[in-house]
Write a protein that holds these residues in place. Sequence first.
Motif, PDB file in Angstrom:
ATOM      1  N   VAL A  10       0.783  -1.236   0.000  1.00 31.09           N
ATOM      2  CA  VAL A  10       0.000   0.000   0.000  1.00 31.09           C
ATOM      3  C   VAL A  10       0.814   1.284   0.000  1.00 31.09           C
ATOM      4  CG1 VAL A  10      -1.834  -1.183   1.278  1.00 31.09           C
ATOM      5  CG2 VAL A  10      -0.204   0.254   2.527  1.00 31.09           C
ATOM      6  N   TYR A  11       2.142   1.208   0.177  1.00 29.21           N
ATOM      7  CA  TYR A  11       2.873   2.430   0.546  1.00 29.21           C
ATOM      8  C   TYR A  11       2.810   3.526  -0.510  1.00 29.21           C
ATOM      9  CZ  TYR A  11       7.288   3.222  -1.974  1.00 29.21           C
ATOM     10  OH  TYR A  11       8.228   3.575  -2.895  1.00 29.21           O
ATOM     11  N   SER A  12       2.852   3.178  -1.804  1.00 28.01           N
ATOM     12  CA  SER A  12       2.840   4.211  -2.826  1.00 28.01           C
ATOM     13  C   SER A  12       1.871   3.831  -3.932  1.00 28.01           C
ATOM     14  CB  SER A  12       4.246   4.405  -3.397  1.00 28.01           C
ATOM     15  OG  SER A  12       4.295   5.555  -4.215  1.00 28.01           O
ATOM     16  N   ASN A  13       1.366   4.852  -4.608  1.00 26.74           N
ATOM     17  CA  ASN A  13       0.280   4.650  -5.568  1.00 26.74           C
ATOM     18  C   ASN A  13       0.736   5.013  -6.983  1.00 26.74           C
ATOM     19  OD1 ASN A  13      -2.071   4.571  -7.021  1.00 26.74           O
ATOM     20  ND2 ASN A  13      -3.250   5.830  -5.608  1.00 26.74           N
ATOM     21  N   PRO A  14       1.039   4.020  -7.823  1.00 22.32           N
ATOM     22  CA  PRO A  14       1.468   4.312  -9.204  1.00 22.32           C
ATOM     23  C   PRO A  14       0.410   5.064 -10.014  1.00 22.32           C
ATOM     24  CG  PRO A  14       1.956   2.038  -8.616  1.00 22.32           C
ATOM     25  CD  PRO A  14       1.078   2.580  -7.536  1.00 22.32           C
ATOM     26  N   GLY A  15      -0.847   4.999  -9.604  1.00 23.11           N
ATOM     27  CA  GLY A  15      -1.913   5.674 -10.325  1.00 23.11           C
ATOM     28  C   GLY A  15      -2.227   7.067  -9.806  1.00 23.11           C
ATOM     29  N   HIS A  16      -1.405   7.582  -8.889  1.00 23.39           N
ATOM     30  CA  HIS A  16      -1.649   8.905  -8.321  1.00 23.39           C
ATOM     31  C   HIS A  16      -1.668   9.955  -9.436  1.00 23.39           C
ATOM     32  CE1 HIS A  16      -0.327  12.238  -5.320  1.00 23.39           C
ATOM     33  NE2 HIS A  16      -1.633  12.132  -5.377  1.00 23.39           N
ATOM     34  N   ASP A  17      -2.708  10.799  -9.450  1.00 20.99           N
ATOM     35  CA  ASP A  17      -2.835  11.778 -10.523  1.00 20.99           C
ATOM     36  C   ASP A  17      -3.323  13.120  -9.980  1.00 20.99           C
ATOM     37  OD1 ASP A  17      -5.559  11.442 -10.075  1.00 20.99           O
ATOM     38  OD2 ASP A  17      -5.888  10.212 -11.854  1.00 20.99           O
ATOM     39  N   TRP A  18      -3.467  14.087 -10.889  1.00 16.11           N
ATOM     40  CA  TRP A  18      -3.861  15.435 -10.489  1.00 16.11           C
ATOM     41  C   TRP A  18      -5.246  15.459  -9.864  1.00 16.11           C
ATOM     42  CZ3 TRP A  18      -0.364  19.111 -10.243  1.00 16.11           C
ATOM     43  CH2 TRP A  18       0.779  19.021 -11.058  1.00 16.11           C
ATOM     44  N   THR A  19      -6.126  14.591 -10.314  1.00 17.43           N
ATOM     45  CA  THR A  19      -7.481  14.567  -9.756  1.00 17.43           C
ATOM     46  C   THR A  19      -7.448  14.179  -8.284  1.00 17.43           C
ATOM     47  OG1 THR A  19      -8.384  13.960 -11.912  1.00 17.43           O
ATOM     48  CG2 THR A  19      -9.775  13.558  -9.991  1.00 17.43           C
ATOM     49  N   GLN A  20      -6.673  13.130  -7.957  1.00 11.78           N
ATOM     50  CA  GLN A  20      -6.530  12.732  -6.559  1.00 11.78           C
ATOM     51  C   GLN A  20      -5.892  13.840  -5.739  1.00 11.78           C
ATOM     52  OE1 GLN A  20      -4.326   8.990  -6.897  1.00 11.78           O
ATOM     53  NE2 GLN A  20      -6.006   7.965  -5.856  1.00 11.78           N
ATOM     54  N   LEU A  21      -4.840  14.426  -6.292  1.00 12.20           N
ATOM     55  CA  LEU A  21      -4.140  15.480  -5.563  1.00 12.20           C
ATOM     56  C   LEU A  21      -5.077  16.618  -5.194  1.00 12.20           C
ATOM     57  CD1 LEU A  21      -1.394  16.577  -4.553  1.00 12.20           C
ATOM     58  CD2 LEU A  21      -1.160  17.691  -6.776  1.00 12.20           C
ATOM     59  N   ALA A  22      -5.983  16.953  -6.103  1.00 14.89           N
ATOM     60  CA  ALA A  22      -6.909  18.062  -5.866  1.00 14.89           C
ATOM     61  C   ALA A  22      -7.794  17.830  -4.652  1.00 14.89           C
ATOM     62  CB  ALA A  22      -7.764  18.300  -7.107  1.00 14.89           C
ATOM     63  N   THR A  23      -7.999  16.571  -4.274  1.00 14.50           N
ATOM     64  CA  THR A  23      -8.856  16.294  -3.121  1.00 14.50           C
ATOM     65  C   THR A  23      -8.201  16.660  -1.795  1.00 14.50           C
ATOM     66  OG1 THR A  23      -8.083  13.998  -2.785  1.00 14.50           O
ATOM     67  CG2 THR A  23      -9.850  14.350  -4.399  1.00 14.50           C
ATOM     68  N   LEU A  24      -6.871  16.818  -1.814  1.00 11.14           N
ATOM     69  CA  LEU A  24      -6.172  17.062  -0.546  1.00 11.14           C
ATOM     70  C   LEU A  24      -6.549  18.404   0.058  1.00 11.14           C
ATOM     71  CD1 LEU A  24      -4.161  15.840   1.436  1.00 11.14           C
ATOM     72  CD2 LEU A  24      -2.309  16.903   0.135  1.00 11.14           C
ATOM     73  N   ARG A  25      -6.881  19.372  -0.806  1.00 11.58           N
ATOM     74  CA  ARG A  25      -7.225  20.695  -0.279  1.00 11.58           C
ATOM     75  C   ARG A  25      -8.401  20.636   0.668  1.00 11.58           C
ATOM     76  NH1 ARG A  25      -4.496  24.367   1.029  1.00 11.58           N
ATOM     77  NH2 ARG A  25      -3.484  24.619  -0.984  1.00 11.58           N
ATOM     78  N   SER A  26      -9.374  19.749   0.408  1.00 12.73           N
ATOM     79  CA  SER A  26     -10.539  19.643   1.285  1.00 12.73           C
ATOM     80  C   SER A  26     -10.283  18.699   2.454  1.00 12.73           C
ATOM     81  CB  SER A  26     -11.749  19.149   0.487  1.00 12.73           C
ATOM     82  OG  SER A  26     -11.528  17.837  -0.015  1.00 12.73           O
ATOM     83  N   ARG A  27      -9.111  18.071   2.496  1.00 10.27           N
ATOM     84  CA  ARG A  27      -8.825  17.075   3.532  1.00 10.27           C
ATOM     85  C   ARG A  27      -7.851  17.580   4.590  1.00 10.27           C
ATOM     86  NH1 ARG A  27      -7.934  12.071  -0.668  1.00 10.27           N
ATOM     87  NH2 ARG A  27      -7.578  10.772   1.194  1.00 10.27           N
ATOM     88  N   THR A  28      -7.307  18.780   4.382  1.00  7.99           N
ATOM     89  CA  THR A  28      -6.413  19.361   5.372  1.00  7.99           C
ATOM     90  C   THR A  28      -6.488  20.875   5.301  1.00  7.99           C
ATOM     91  OG1 THR A  28      -4.118  19.486   6.179  1.00  7.99           O
ATOM     92  CG2 THR A  28      -4.429  19.336   3.793  1.00  7.99           C
ATOM     93  N   SER A  29      -6.267  21.498   6.443  1.00 10.11           N
ATOM     94  CA  SER A  29      -6.198  22.958   6.491  1.00 10.11           C
ATOM     95  C   SER A  29      -4.755  23.438   6.373  1.00 10.11           C
ATOM     96  CB  SER A  29      -6.798  23.462   7.807  1.00 10.11           C
ATOM     97  OG  SER A  29      -6.083  22.920   8.921  1.00 10.11           O
ATOM     98  N   LEU A  30      -3.807  22.532   6.321  1.00  7.89           N
ATOM     99  CA  LEU A  30      -2.396  22.904   6.266  1.00  7.89           C
ATOM    100  C   LEU A  30      -1.996  23.334   4.853  1.00  7.89           C
ATOM    101  CD1 LEU A  30      -0.770  20.031   8.386  1.00  7.89           C
ATOM    102  CD2 LEU A  30      -1.304  22.373   9.110  1.00  7.89           C
ATOM    103  N   PRO A  31      -0.961  24.166   4.757  1.00  5.76           N
ATOM    104  CA  PRO A  31      -0.395  24.460   3.432  1.00  5.76           C
ATOM    105  C   PRO A  31       0.083  23.169   2.763  1.00  5.76           C
ATOM    106  CG  PRO A  31       0.464  25.980   5.070  1.00  5.76           C
ATOM    107  CD  PRO A  31      -0.278  24.931   5.835  1.00  5.76           C
TER     108      PRO A  31
END
Length: 425
Positions: free
Chosen positions: A271-292
Motif C-alpha cells: 500500500v505504501y505508494s500509488n502508481p496511479g496517483h494523478d492530479w485529480t486525486q491530488l486536488a482532493t487534498l485541499r478539502s482534507r487538510t487545512s495545512l499548506p
Amino acid sequence: MTTPPVGPGRARQAIVYRQGALGRRPSVPVDAAELERRARRKMSRAAWAYVAGGAGEGATMRHNRAAFERWRIVPRVLHGVTARDLGTEVAGTPLRAPLLLAPVGAGALIRRDSDVLIARGAAAAGVPYIFSNQGSSPMERTATAMGDTPFWFQLYWSTDEPLVDSLVGRAEACGARAIVVTVDTTMLGWRPQDLNLGSLPFARGLGIAQYTSDPRFLELAGARPAGGERPPVTLGAIRTLLSISRAHPGGFWANLRSPLPRKAVETFLDVYSNPGHDWTQLATLRSRTSLPILIKGILHPDDARRAVEAGVDGIIVSNHGGRQVDNAVASLDALAGIRAAIGPEPTVLLDSGIRTGADVFVALALGANACLLGRPHLYGLALAGADGVRQVAENVIAELDLTMALTGAASVSALDPSLLARAAG
C-alpha cells in the motif's frame, strides 16, 4: 564607533577557531567532500548504498553538481553592508535562514532513533525538518524532539485513501506546519547499489514506523488499532525481529511496537505508494487538510503551472537527489524555466545537489525561496548523531551568510541573477 553585528558566519568561525587554538578540531568536517568520505567509513554497505546511491549509472547525481558548477558568484566590494538578514518565510513558516532539512527515509540504517536525533539537531540549529513518511520513528515522537522549531510532514500517497487521511490527520494533530506531497516516487527508480546487495530497508522493517504506529495501517495489517489489546508475541515474530536486528542495526528496536512484523512489512509493500496517483486525486487534498500543501518532485514547467492552478502553496523543484530517473535534468537547471513559467509570486523551493552555503546562494539568486538539504545532514548524523546534524546545518548557514557579506547582499530577497555569471563554455 558602532560595532558591526556578528552574523552566523563569523560566529561559527569564531567557535571553530577558538577551539582550534585549544587543539580541538571539528568532529564533523566543514567541507562537503571530507564530510562524505568520513561518513562513508562510518556507514554499513547497506546504509551507504541506500543513502548515497542513485538511479542507474548515477548521471543525474552528477548533473546536479555540474549544474551548480556552471554558475559563478560575482563578489562586490566597498558596499558598506555590515548586517545580513537571512530570515524569510515559506508557506507560512518563518525561517531563521532559507534552509530546511529534507526528508530521507530509513535513517535507522545509520543510527537507531535516527529521526529523533535529526529532529534534535535541527532544533538545535533552529532549522525546520521535513519528517519522512518513511521515517524510523513515529511522527509524534519526532515532533516532541523538535520543541518549538517548526516541522513539516512528507506524504507518500498510499493506495489506501483512509490511510492517507490518517497520516495527514496525525501530522496536523502533532503540530506539522505543512504537508509535502512527494510526487516523483510513485514507484522506486532503478537503484543498482541497493539491488546489487538485495537490500530494500522497508522489506526488512526499517523506515515503516509511520505505518506501524498508525491505527488505519494496523487495521489493514490485521492487527488491533492503537489502544487495543496487543496480541501475544509468538516465536515466529521474535525470530523475524531478530533477523531484522542482525541484518540492520536498529531494525529490531524500530519494530518492537509492531505486533505483526512480517505482516506489517507485507502490508506496507502493498500500500505504501500509488502508481496511479494523478492530479485529480491530488486536488482532493485541499478539502482534507487545512495545512499548506507543497508538491515535491516537479521538474517540468507545465507541471509547475498545473500545480499552481491547482492551488498548492508551494513547489519543490527536485529530482529526488538523482535517485529516481537516470540522466534526468538537474534540479537547478529546471529551476529557471519553472520560475519563468509561474512568475515571481509562487513559493518555489529546491533540493538535489545542495552541499554548501554557496550552493544555497546560487539557488536563491536563480529564483528559489529556500532550499532543502538532504544527504549532508545524514552524513553528519553518521559521524556525530544529533550534534552532527546541527553542525552540518550551521556550517551551511554560516557559509551562506559570509557569501552574502562578500557580495553586499543585505537580505535573501536581495539575491538575484545580477550576482551570478554563467561559466564560459
